[in-house]
Design a protein around this motif. Structure first.
Motif, mmCIF file in Angstrom:
data_model
loop_
_atom_site.group_PDB
_atom_site.id
_atom_site.type_symbol
_atom_site.label_atom_id
_atom_site.label_comp_id
_atom_site.label_asym_id
_atom_site.label_seq_id
_atom_site.Cartn_x
_atom_site.Cartn_y
_atom_site.Cartn_z
ATOM 1 N N VAL A 1 25.226 7.004 1.981
ATOM 2 C CA VAL A 1 25.204 6.226 3.208
ATOM 3 C C VAL A 1 25.432 4.774 2.860
ATOM 4 C CG1 VAL A 1 23.959 7.673 4.668
ATOM 5 C CG2 VAL A 1 22.643 5.948 3.255
ATOM 6 N N GLY A 2 25.724 3.985 3.758
ATOM 7 C CA GLY A 2 26.014 2.497 3.389
ATOM 8 C C GLY A 2 27.095 2.411 2.459
ATOM 9 N N PRO A 3 26.957 1.534 1.363
ATOM 10 C CA PRO A 3 27.788 1.285 0.347
ATOM 11 C C PRO A 3 28.185 2.499 -0.271
ATOM 12 C CG PRO A 3 25.736 0.495 -0.339
ATOM 13 C CD PRO A 3 25.569 0.810 1.115
ATOM 14 N N ARG A 4 27.356 3.610 -0.317
ATOM 15 C CA ARG A 4 27.768 4.915 -0.893
ATOM 16 C C ARG A 4 28.141 5.858 0.000
ATOM 17 N NH1 ARG A 4 22.729 6.598 -5.106
ATOM 18 N NH2 ARG A 4 22.901 4.598 -6.308
ATOM 19 N N ALA A 5 28.583 5.472 1.069
ATOM 20 C CA ALA A 5 29.317 6.368 2.090
ATOM 21 C C ALA A 5 30.592 6.798 1.705
ATOM 22 C CB ALA A 5 29.290 6.123 3.590
ATOM 23 N N PRO A 6 31.076 8.170 1.608
ATOM 24 C CA PRO A 6 32.355 8.510 1.187
ATOM 25 C C PRO A 6 33.424 7.539 1.575
ATOM 26 C CG PRO A 6 31.218 10.664 1.915
ATOM 27 C CD PRO A 6 30.302 9.208 2.390
ATOM 28 N N ASP A 7 33.454 7.290 2.986
ATOM 29 C CA ASP A 7 34.480 6.326 3.456
ATOM 30 C C ASP A 7 34.550 4.883 2.587
ATOM 31 O OD1 ASP A 7 35.089 8.322 5.400
ATOM 32 O OD2 ASP A 7 34.152 7.253 6.923
ATOM 33 N N ALA A 8 33.268 4.588 2.605
ATOM 34 C CA ALA A 8 33.204 3.219 1.584
ATOM 35 C C ALA A 8 33.671 3.479 0.205
ATOM 36 C CB ALA A 8 31.942 2.739 1.555
ATOM 37 N N GLU A 9 33.388 4.543 -0.244
ATOM 38 C CA GLU A 9 34.035 4.906 -1.345
ATOM 39 C C GLU A 9 35.508 5.027 -1.795
ATOM 40 O OE1 GLU A 9 32.386 5.139 -4.600
ATOM 41 O OE2 GLU A 9 30.234 5.156 -3.843
ATOM 42 N N GLU A 10 35.922 5.612 -0.670
ATOM 43 C CA GLU A 10 37.400 5.831 -0.522
ATOM 44 C C GLU A 10 38.056 4.564 -0.357
ATOM 45 O OE1 GLU A 10 38.247 8.650 2.567
ATOM 46 O OE2 GLU A 10 37.308 10.303 1.455
ATOM 47 N N GLY A 11 37.374 3.646 0.631
ATOM 48 C CA GLY A 11 37.868 2.272 0.691
ATOM 49 C C GLY A 11 37.937 1.388 -0.471
ATOM 50 N N ARG A 12 36.949 1.309 -1.383
ATOM 51 C CA ARG A 12 37.058 0.523 -2.544
ATOM 52 C C ARG A 12 38.086 1.279 -3.559
ATOM 53 N NH1 ARG A 12 31.304 0.925 -1.689
ATOM 54 N NH2 ARG A 12 31.089 2.535 -3.193
#
Length: 245
Positions: A226-237
């Motif tokens: 969740v948060g910075p570790r959320a799958p969407d956040a990971e894909e964005g990075r």
């Protein structure tokens, strides 16, 4: 006592004109509050709440006194507010008793009796509609005609978001545990146990896909993704890194 427009003989059908178990055309026709689901960032609680209150009033003042709604409630084994053995609720107006029914909101401290608003008038009774929505969903009785019969013309806007949420919760419960535990979770008391469970009815692909997305989010939550570790956040990075390189 309000009289049902529905013929008292036989089990309810769904093509009786403007009877209580038919869908009505209304200003809310076919869409929920703001067109968004409960809990979405775009969900407008102030736009939704008046419609929900309208559904509460309709259910307490009209629907629960009709023969058709009483028949469905008896079939799915749930007491209507006016049938509660302790402090029955007959309508949405008048003094608010300290209710102990399954849908009642019980405070841990005594409330003044009667409860009044700022003008000294009796405050409206508050009864949760969620137990009734849940029972209709799990027994396959949540067809649009029955929902309209229980909650009135504003049902899609007033209880539609909760209805969609409870349908999704039912899918999640079935995916999480076995039949016996699902039934146990939905049993309200020994006297109001669930008589039968039915698979979710009238399911559309968009509903399944939305449930799958939310289920994936829950699985990510179990893994602390969740948060910075959320799958969407990971894909964005990762996408940003690829673009920079």
């Amino acid at each position: 006592m309000y009289q049902s427009q529905f013929p008292p003989t036989g089990f309810p059908t769904y093509n009786q004109g403007r009877g209580p178990f038919t869908e009505a055309s209304s200003s809310s026709g076919g869409s929920n509050a703001g067109g968004t689901a409960l809990g979405d960032p775009q969900f407008d609680i102030f736009d939704w709440h008046p419609a929900y209150q309208s559904c509460q009033r309709y259910f307490l003042d009209h629907a629960q006194h009709g023969e058709a709604v009483q028949a469905v409630a008896a079939l799915v084994n749930i007491c209507l507010p006016h049938q509660w053995t302790s402090t029955p609720v007959m309508s949405s107006t008048g003094p608010t008793p300290h209710s102990s029914g399954p849908g009642a909101y019980n405070l841990p401290w005594p409330r003044p009796n009667p409860v009044t608003n700022a003008r000294g008038q009796p405050a409206p009774v508050w009864v949760s509609l969620v137990p009734y929505i849940r029972r209709l969903v799990i027994t396959g009785m949540d067809r649009s005609g029955i929902m309209h019969g229980f909650f009135g013309d504003d049902w899609r806007k007033g209880v539609g978001p909760m209805w969609e949420c409870e349908r999704r919760n039912y899918l999640f419960a079935a995916k999480s545990v076995g039949w016996a535990k699902v039934k146990y979770q939905y049993d309200m008391s020994p006297h109001e146990s669930v008589p039968f469970l039915k698979p979710l009815q009238e399911v559309h692909l968009v509903e399944i896909e939305a449930a799958e997305k939310t289920w994936s989010q829950w699985l990510a939550m179990e893994d602390w993704m969740v948060g910075p570790r959320a799958p969407d956040a990971e894909e964005g990075r990762e996408g940003a890194t690829r673009r920079e390189s």
